[in-house]
Enzyme design. Sequence first.
Site, PDB file in Angstrom:
ATOM      1  N   GLU A  60       0.838  -1.194   0.000  1.00 21.73           N
ATOM      2  CA  GLU A  60       0.000   0.000   0.000  1.00 21.73           C
ATOM      3  C   GLU A  60       0.876   1.249   0.000  1.00 21.73           C
ATOM      4  O   GLU A  60       1.976   1.248   0.536  1.00 21.73           O
ATOM      5  CB  GLU A  60      -0.923  -0.010   1.220  1.00 21.73           C
ATOM      6  CG  GLU A  60      -1.977  -1.098   1.088  1.00 21.73           C
ATOM      7  CD  GLU A  60      -2.938  -1.209   2.265  1.00 21.73           C
ATOM      8  OE1 GLU A  60      -4.106  -1.532   2.021  1.00 21.73           O
ATOM      9  OE2 GLU A  60      -2.543  -0.973   3.413  1.00 21.73           O
TER      10      GLU A  60
ATOM     11  N   CYS B 175       3.259   8.755   0.944  1.00 22.93           N
ATOM     12  CA  CYS B 175       3.783   7.857   1.973  1.00 22.93           C
ATOM     13  C   CYS B 175       3.985   6.501   1.305  1.00 22.93           C
ATOM     14  O   CYS B 175       3.024   5.883   0.854  1.00 22.93           O
ATOM     15  CB  CYS B 175       2.784   7.767   3.126  1.00 22.93           C
ATOM     16  SG  CYS B 175       3.242   6.552   4.377  1.00 22.93           S
TER      17      CYS B 175
ATOM     18  N   CYS C 109       6.699  -6.480   7.354  1.00 20.28           N
ATOM     19  CA  CYS C 109       7.770  -5.890   8.161  1.00 20.28           C
ATOM     20  C   CYS C 109       8.189  -6.906   9.216  1.00 20.28           C
ATOM     21  O   CYS C 109       7.360  -7.639   9.736  1.00 20.28           O
ATOM     22  CB  CYS C 109       7.272  -4.613   8.844  1.00 20.28           C
ATOM     23  SG  CYS C 109       8.555  -3.726   9.760  1.00 20.28           S
TER      24      CYS C 109
ATOM     25  N   CYS D 123       6.361  -4.392  15.895  1.00 21.85           N
ATOM     26  CA  CYS D 123       5.985  -3.457  16.958  1.00 21.85           C
ATOM     27  C   CYS D 123       4.565  -3.783  17.415  1.00 21.85           C
ATOM     28  O   CYS D 123       3.695  -4.085  16.595  1.00 21.85           O
ATOM     29  CB  CYS D 123       6.098  -2.017  16.474  1.00 21.85           C
ATOM     30  SG  CYS D 123       7.788  -1.602  15.968  1.00 21.85           S
TER      31      CYS D 123
ATOM     32  N   CYS E 235       1.331  -2.078  15.717  1.00 19.47           N
ATOM     33  CA  CYS E 235       1.324  -1.821  14.272  1.00 19.47           C
ATOM     34  C   CYS E 235       0.789  -3.028  13.511  1.00 19.47           C
ATOM     35  O   CYS E 235       1.255  -4.146  13.697  1.00 19.47           O
ATOM     36  CB  CYS E 235       2.739  -1.490  13.802  1.00 19.47           C
ATOM     37  SG  CYS E 235       2.864  -1.219  12.018  1.00 19.47           S
TER      38      CYS E 235
ATOM     39  N   CYS F  40      -1.361   5.816   9.896  1.00 23.14           N
ATOM     40  CA  CYS F  40      -0.132   5.149  10.361  1.00 23.14           C
ATOM     41  C   CYS F  40      -0.464   3.833  11.047  1.00 23.14           C
ATOM     42  O   CYS F  40      -1.326   3.769  11.898  1.00 23.14           O
ATOM     43  CB  CYS F  40       0.590   6.009  11.390  1.00 23.14           C
ATOM     44  SG  CYS F  40       1.069   7.596  10.791  1.00 23.14           S
TER      45      CYS F  40
HETATM   46  N1  SAH Z   1       9.227   1.080  10.148  1.00 25.01           N
HETATM   47  C1  SAH Z   1       9.358   2.505  10.174  1.00 25.01           C
HETATM   48  C2  SAH Z   1       8.380   3.245   9.267  1.00 25.01           C
HETATM   49  C3  SAH Z   1       6.907   2.850   9.229  1.00 25.01           C
HETATM   50  S1  SAH Z   1       5.743   3.350  10.388  1.00 25.01           S
HETATM   51  C4  SAH Z   1       9.200   2.995  11.588  1.00 25.01           C
HETATM   52  O1  SAH Z   1       8.801   2.232  12.438  1.00 25.01           O
HETATM   53  O2  SAH Z   1       9.521   4.133  11.846  1.00 25.01           O
HETATM   54  C5  SAH Z   1       5.486   5.041  10.500  1.00 25.01           C
HETATM   55  C6  SAH Z   1       5.092   5.426  11.933  1.00 25.01           C
HETATM   56  O3  SAH Z   1       3.750   4.972  12.284  1.00 25.01           O
HETATM   57  C7  SAH Z   1       6.028   4.796  12.966  1.00 25.01           C
HETATM   58  O4  SAH Z   1       6.409   5.751  13.912  1.00 25.01           O
HETATM   59  C8  SAH Z   1       5.137   3.744  13.584  1.00 25.01           C
HETATM   60  O5  SAH Z   1       5.579   3.376  14.850  1.00 25.01           O
HETATM   61  C9  SAH Z   1       3.793   4.440  13.592  1.00 25.01           C
HETATM   62  N2  SAH Z   1       2.672   3.536  13.863  1.00 25.01           N
HETATM   63  C10 SAH Z   1       2.617   2.207  13.687  1.00 25.01           C
HETATM   64  N3  SAH Z   1       1.422   1.721  14.066  1.00 25.01           N
HETATM   65  C11 SAH Z   1       0.689   2.784  14.484  1.00 25.01           C
HETATM   66  C12 SAH Z   1      -0.646   2.928  14.967  1.00 25.01           C
HETATM   67  N4  SAH Z   1      -1.453   1.882  15.095  1.00 25.01           N
HETATM   68  N5  SAH Z   1      -1.069   4.169  15.291  1.00 25.01           N
HETATM   69  C13 SAH Z   1      -0.256   5.235  15.146  1.00 25.01           C
HETATM   70  N6  SAH Z   1       0.996   5.156  14.679  1.00 25.01           N
HETATM   71  C14 SAH Z   1       1.481   3.952  14.353  1.00 25.01           C
END
Ligand code: SAH
Length: 359
Positions: free
Chosen positions: A94, A107, A114, A118, A121, A337
Amino acid sequence: MSHPRTDLAALEIGELEAALERRGVERFHARQLYRWIYKRGVTDIDRMTDLSRTLRETIRNEFVLSTPRVVGDERSIDGTRKFLLELADARRIEAVFIPDTPSMTFCISTQVGCAMACGFCLTGKMGLVRNLTAGEIAGQVRVLAAATDMLDHPFNIVLMGMGEPLHNYDETMKALRILADAHGFAISPRRITLSTVGLLPSLERLAREPLMPNLAISLHSTTEGQRDMLVPINRRYGLKELLDACRRFPLKRRERITFEYVLLSGVNDTPEDARRLVRLLSGIKGKVNLLPLNEAAGIPFERPSDERVNRFAKILADHGVTVSVRKSRGRDIRAACGQLITETSRTAAPGKRLAMMMG
Ligand code: SAH
């Protein structure tokens, strides 16, 4: 007999010049090709009409131009558009167009899935399927710029889609060089932001790159123990070492590192967390971007109330830390995000989903 053809989309201009030369084609045609591919968004070699017929034929025989195929295009009420793109091997990713933030932003993804896992996410739930090639990373920009009529307009790029860019270092950096090339998009690295959980060896490598994007660090926690749980890579590269690396990171005048901090109600959004964050960031040229959690089924956390978000932000601001709260865009189409996910139950048809559930 057919031989594997080289993908034009994955070549930096120098590589393209060399590849043409090896096939008896003059180098300057590389610039022409770059113009067609990046400035005009043409995906079909036959439409490159200032190349002679014979040259087009040679190029068609020797090269392919692979372009992600748009298989979904959802529009949010706030103007955000989420594109579902299919790659040559039918894998899907996406990419999101976010208008007026204040400028236009794409974006884009760097991996299918990935590996970072986390805890909050959705992409992390997919695991890593595969790395994207430089051509597929830069290709998302070609496709989105053409689809949104932005080929002739300036835009920003954030590497905040699916994947961890520093976990696919070489292809990501190659894509940035392709995007920066003066004969193509000519996107200045100042318009590109790379967001990472902080894979330390790669971060140290990034610090020495000639072509330097803006840096965003996904911090999310102020203690080693809690970050170990929320951002599991912390068990290998801890918070303290990460912040030390940020202190050493080369920044020009007025440049700052963005620290992303996802707010999880009752978990990392207390006043003590905010005060610890202030202390951790002292001595670093940085600013904080708070991301109130975008909730999703399967994510075991809650979005804090606006009150809690504002209380957290105010403590930072009162201590002189520059802070912003990310307005989540495209939540109604799950484009925000952490909501990007493909090839799982969410995209599968109900029948397929049932079959998957039944093993
Ligand atoms: N892998 C990289 C880039 C992708 S995520 C990273 O982790 O930085 C972009 C941002 O969205 C990151 O800061 C991630 O932690 C955040 N993110 C992931 N899941 C989210 C959620 N459910 N709500 C808000 N932000 C989220």
